[in-house]
Design a protein around this motif. Structure first.
Motif, PDB file in Angstrom:
ATOM      1  N   LEU A  51       7.830   5.347  -0.957  1.00  0.00           N
ATOM      2  CA  LEU A  51       6.642   5.150  -0.303  1.00  0.00           C
ATOM      3  C   LEU A  51       6.900   3.658   0.531  1.00  0.00           C
ATOM      4  N   PRO A  52       6.282   3.479   1.825  1.00  0.00           N
ATOM      5  CA  PRO A  52       6.320   2.627   2.422  1.00  0.00           C
ATOM      6  C   PRO A  52       5.862   1.574   1.486  1.00  0.00           C
ATOM      7  N   PRO A  53       6.340   0.080   1.601  1.00  0.00           N
ATOM      8  CA  PRO A  53       6.131  -0.888   0.865  1.00  0.00           C
ATOM      9  C   PRO A  53       4.644  -1.302   1.044  1.00  0.00           C
ATOM     10  N   ARG A  54       3.903  -1.304   1.951  1.00  0.00           N
ATOM     11  CA  ARG A  54       2.503  -1.542   1.991  1.00  0.00           C
ATOM     12  C   ARG A  54       1.600  -0.542   1.372  1.00  0.00           C
ATOM     13  N   GLN A  55       2.024   0.772   1.602  1.00  0.00           N
ATOM     14  CA  GLN A  55       1.247   1.798   0.851  1.00  0.00           C
ATOM     15  C   GLN A  55       1.630   1.697  -0.669  1.00  0.00           C
ATOM     16  N   LYS A  56       2.790   1.623  -1.138  1.00  0.00           N
ATOM     17  CA  LYS A  56       3.196   1.367  -2.488  1.00  0.00           C
ATOM     18  C   LYS A  56       2.281   0.173  -3.249  1.00  0.00           C
ATOM     19  N   ALA A  57       2.154  -0.902  -2.443  1.00  0.00           N
ATOM     20  CA  ALA A  57       1.301  -1.986  -2.962  1.00  0.00           C
ATOM     21  C   ALA A  57      -0.369  -1.448  -3.127  1.00  0.00           C
ATOM     22  N   LEU A  58      -0.633  -0.830  -2.057  1.00  0.00           N
ATOM     23  CA  LEU A  58      -2.116  -0.378  -2.117  1.00  0.00           C
ATOM     24  C   LEU A  58      -2.257   0.512  -3.259  1.00  0.00           C
ATOM     25  N   LYS A 101      -0.875   0.408  -6.015  1.00  0.00           N
ATOM     26  CA  LYS A 101      -0.868  -0.271  -7.461  1.00  0.00           C
ATOM     27  C   LYS A 101      -2.252  -0.851  -7.601  1.00  0.00           C
ATOM     28  N   VAL A 102      -2.577  -1.442  -6.257  1.00  0.00           N
ATOM     29  CA  VAL A 102      -4.057  -2.038  -6.535  1.00  0.00           C
ATOM     30  C   VAL A 102      -5.103  -1.036  -6.927  1.00  0.00           C
ATOM     31  N   LEU A 103      -5.129   0.037  -6.189  1.00  0.00           N
ATOM     32  CA  LEU A 103      -5.888   1.151  -6.382  1.00  0.00           C
ATOM     33  C   LEU A 103      -6.096   1.583  -7.971  1.00  0.00           C
ATOM     34  N   TRP A 104      -4.884   1.928  -8.542  1.00  0.00           N
ATOM     35  CA  TRP A 104      -4.786   2.046  -9.730  1.00  0.00           C
ATOM     36  C   TRP A 104      -5.113   0.799 -11.078  1.00  0.00           C
ATOM     37  N   LYS A 105      -4.997  -0.168 -10.606  1.00  0.00           N
ATOM     38  CA  LYS A 105      -5.286  -1.198 -11.479  1.00  0.00           C
ATOM     39  C   LYS A 105      -7.012  -1.375 -11.331  1.00  0.00           C
ATOM     40  N   ARG A 139      -2.524   8.047  -5.326  1.00  0.00           N
ATOM     41  CA  ARG A 139      -1.468   8.161  -4.448  1.00  0.00           C
ATOM     42  C   ARG A 139      -2.118   8.699  -3.043  1.00  0.00           C
ATOM     43  N   ALA A 140      -2.784   9.957  -3.035  1.00  0.00           N
ATOM     44  CA  ALA A 140      -3.376  10.495  -1.726  1.00  0.00           C
ATOM     45  C   ALA A 140      -4.273   9.715  -1.075  1.00  0.00           C
ATOM     46  N   LEU A 141      -5.200   8.763  -1.916  1.00  0.00           N
ATOM     47  CA  LEU A 141      -6.297   7.982  -1.422  1.00  0.00           C
ATOM     48  C   LEU A 141      -5.494   6.846  -0.740  1.00  0.00           C
ATOM     49  N   ALA A 142      -4.431   6.100  -1.306  1.00  0.00           N
ATOM     50  CA  ALA A 142      -3.561   5.138  -0.673  1.00  0.00           C
ATOM     51  C   ALA A 142      -3.190   5.627   0.582  1.00  0.00           C
ATOM     52  N   ALA A 143      -2.525   6.999   0.713  1.00  0.00           N
ATOM     53  CA  ALA A 143      -2.116   7.696   1.796  1.00  0.00           C
ATOM     54  C   ALA A 143      -2.975   7.810   2.871  1.00  0.00           C
ATOM     55  N   GLY A 144      -4.227   7.534   2.738  1.00  0.00           N
ATOM     56  CA  GLY A 144      -5.340   7.849   3.810  1.00  0.00           C
ATOM     57  C   GLY A 144      -6.047   9.239   3.808  1.00  0.00           C
ATOM     58  N   ALA A 178     -16.027   2.507  -4.736  1.00  0.00           N
ATOM     59  CA  ALA A 178     -15.612   1.013  -4.999  1.00  0.00           C
ATOM     60  C   ALA A 178     -13.928   0.958  -4.751  1.00  0.00           C
ATOM     61  N   LEU A 179     -13.582   2.146  -4.749  1.00  0.00           N
ATOM     62  CA  LEU A 179     -11.973   1.857  -4.352  1.00  0.00           C
ATOM     63  C   LEU A 179     -11.883   2.040  -2.805  1.00  0.00           C
ATOM     64  N   LEU A 180     -12.559   2.642  -2.190  1.00  0.00           N
ATOM     65  CA  LEU A 180     -12.896   2.702  -0.800  1.00  0.00           C
ATOM     66  C   LEU A 180     -12.814   1.200  -0.272  1.00  0.00           C
ATOM     67  N   HIS A 181     -13.887   0.469  -0.987  1.00  0.00           N
ATOM     68  CA  HIS A 181     -14.302  -0.889  -0.556  1.00  0.00           C
ATOM     69  C   HIS A 181     -13.031  -1.754  -0.879  1.00  0.00           C
ATOM     70  N   CYS A 182     -12.425  -1.211  -1.849  1.00  0.00           N
ATOM     71  CA  CYS A 182     -11.083  -2.151  -1.949  1.00  0.00           C
ATOM     72  C   CYS A 182      -9.773  -1.777  -0.923  1.00  0.00           C
ATOM     73  N   ILE A 183      -9.961  -0.701  -0.512  1.00  0.00           N
ATOM     74  CA  ILE A 183      -8.968  -0.431   0.513  1.00  0.00           C
ATOM     75  C   ILE A 183      -9.466  -1.088   1.870  1.00  0.00           C
ATOM     76  N   ASP A 184     -10.563  -1.377   2.244  1.00  0.00           N
ATOM     77  CA  ASP A 184     -11.138  -2.116   3.110  1.00  0.00           C
ATOM     78  C   ASP A 184     -10.546  -3.284   3.006  1.00  0.00           C
ATOM     79  N   ARG A 185     -10.874  -4.032   1.873  1.00  0.00           N
ATOM     80  CA  ARG A 185     -10.620  -5.405   1.547  1.00  0.00           C
ATOM     81  C   ARG A 185      -9.138  -5.624   1.808  1.00  0.00           C
ATOM     82  N   TYR A 186      -8.255  -4.820   1.244  1.00  0.00           N
ATOM     83  CA  TYR A 186      -6.966  -4.806   1.223  1.00  0.00           C
ATOM     84  C   TYR A 186      -6.383  -4.685   2.682  1.00  0.00           C
ATOM     85  N   ILE A 187      -7.129  -3.806   3.622  1.00  0.00           N
ATOM     86  CA  ILE A 187      -6.388  -3.620   4.876  1.00  0.00           C
ATOM     87  C   ILE A 187      -6.882  -4.825   5.979  1.00  0.00           C
ATOM     88  N   ASN A 188      -8.052  -5.281   5.562  1.00  0.00           N
ATOM     89  CA  ASN A 188      -8.659  -6.413   6.377  1.00  0.00           C
ATOM     90  C   ASN A 188      -8.505  -7.770   6.000  1.00  0.00           C
TER      91      ASN A 188
END
Length: 368
Positions: free
Chosen positions: A299-306, A308-312, A335-340, A358-368
């Protein structure tokens, strides 16, 4: 009434009486060792007042059972219903509904994912069930008194489990969550789901092959399902996964070339050689339009990190809810969610409410 029904008169009377019951507990005993389709060997049905076994191997007309188990009948209580639904659908022609699956319900009630029937009976009813006939050959007759008693117990306590679990689900406001799962399960075409899963497994296993090889493997998997169903034998008996993938990789142009493949028996070539070569040719022709599946890479490093964040975050949500994380989402879903990807079960129904948003909000916070 006798505990083992083997006559049409007794079956008709039982099904007529039980049609007025508020619920029926259902279990089956079946064998699937030498056949493609599971062979129904025994049906156990319980009600608030009695439990019986119905013997389908004596030539009974099971139409009254079909009416009882169909959508117009009472609530059907089944533990870990998927295989029971498949065999009942194939042998009797109905998918039992409305449905209450005690294993699914138990997961929402804090008993963990995929808790066994005996463990649940012991936890809720304080009764320890015998285990001596778990691997009985249920197709053999006559059945002993002990075998019948064992089979009866597999349905006898379903009502008590239902009453306990339904109360818990009501009080915890999770009954609608469980009902979503029941509806998905009872609305599934079990035979098609089984075939699709077997084909998907081959397509995934063929990722290391060329585009032509992957296309051939998928076509061979589809053919194998039809041929195994026609012969009513296990798909792996007809052609193992390893043999199928070896043929796909070799891409033979003739029965002679097929026979030269180390993993393929002469007997198989004699019976199936020509149709297999025709399927290989079909796969070869379709290869140019076949969507290649690459081997899972890093996985690309940024996607891999995301990921892990989503799983936690999912684990935190599941801990608060007292639910197994895998009941809400599998690792692949995260993994699919993290991949978009967004067309996911995780983002629908109760899963969306408890975790998806909640996980979508988590993605928004991570990206922004």
């Amino acid at each position: 009434m006798t505990e083992l029904i083997q006559t049409s008169g007794a079956l008709d009377q039982f099904c007529e009486d039980m049609s007025r019951s508020p619920w029926v507990g259902v279990d089956t005993e079946f064998e699937r060792i030498r056949t493609y389709h599971p062979r129904l060997c025994l049906i156990q049905i319980s009600t608030p007042h009695q439990t019986v076994c119905i013997d389908p191997l004596v030539g009974l007309d099971l139409t009254p059972v079909a009416r009882l188990l169909g959508c117009d009948g009472p609530l059907k209580i089944i533990h870990s219903a998927r295989q029971d639904l498949e065999v009942i659908n194939h042998e009797i022609g109905v998918v039992p509904s409305p449905l209450f699956d005690t294993q699914i319900a138990a997961a929402f009630c804090g008993f963990g994912e995929q808790v066994g029937y005996a463990a649940l009976v012991e936890a809720i009813c304080d009764i320890k069930l015998a285990k001596g006939y778990t691997r009985t050959a249920w197709c053999k007759r006559p059945l002993s008194t002990n075998q019948i008693a064992y089979a009866l117990d597999d349905a006898r306590f379903l009502g008590r489990l239902y009453e306990y679990l339904e109360r818990y689900l009501q009080s915890s406001q999770r009954l609608s969550w469980a009902q979503e799962e029941f509806n998905i399960l009872s609305g599934t075409d079990m035979l098609e789901a089984s075939k699709s899963a077997a084909i998907e497994k081959i397509s995934n296993a063929a990722r290391g092959l060329t585009q032509v090889g992957q296309s051939i493997a998928t076509e061979l998997a589809k053919w194998r399902e039809q041929a195994a169903m026609h012969c009513d034998q296990p798909r792996q008996w007809l052609l193992s996964n390893d043999q199928l993938l070896t043929i796909a990789a070799a891409d033979p142009y003739s029965v002679i070339e097929l026979a030269q493949i180390d993993n393929v028996a002469a007997e198989f070539c004699k019976r199936w050689g020509e149709p297999v070569i025709a399927v290989v040719e079909c796969g070869r022709d379709k290869a140019v339009q076949f969507p290649v599946r690459d081997r899972p890479g890093r996985l690309p490093p940024r996607q891999k990190a995301l990921d892990k964040v989503l799983w936690k975050e999912l684990q935190k949500i599941s801990d608060v809810a007292g639910l197994p994380p895998s009941l809400i989402a599998r690792r692949d879903d995260i993994r699919a969610l993290a991949a978009g990807k967004r067309d996911l079960l995780l983002l629908r129904g109760w899963r969306s409410e408890i975790a998806g948003k909640a996980l979508l909000h988590c993605i928004d916070r991570y990206i922004n």
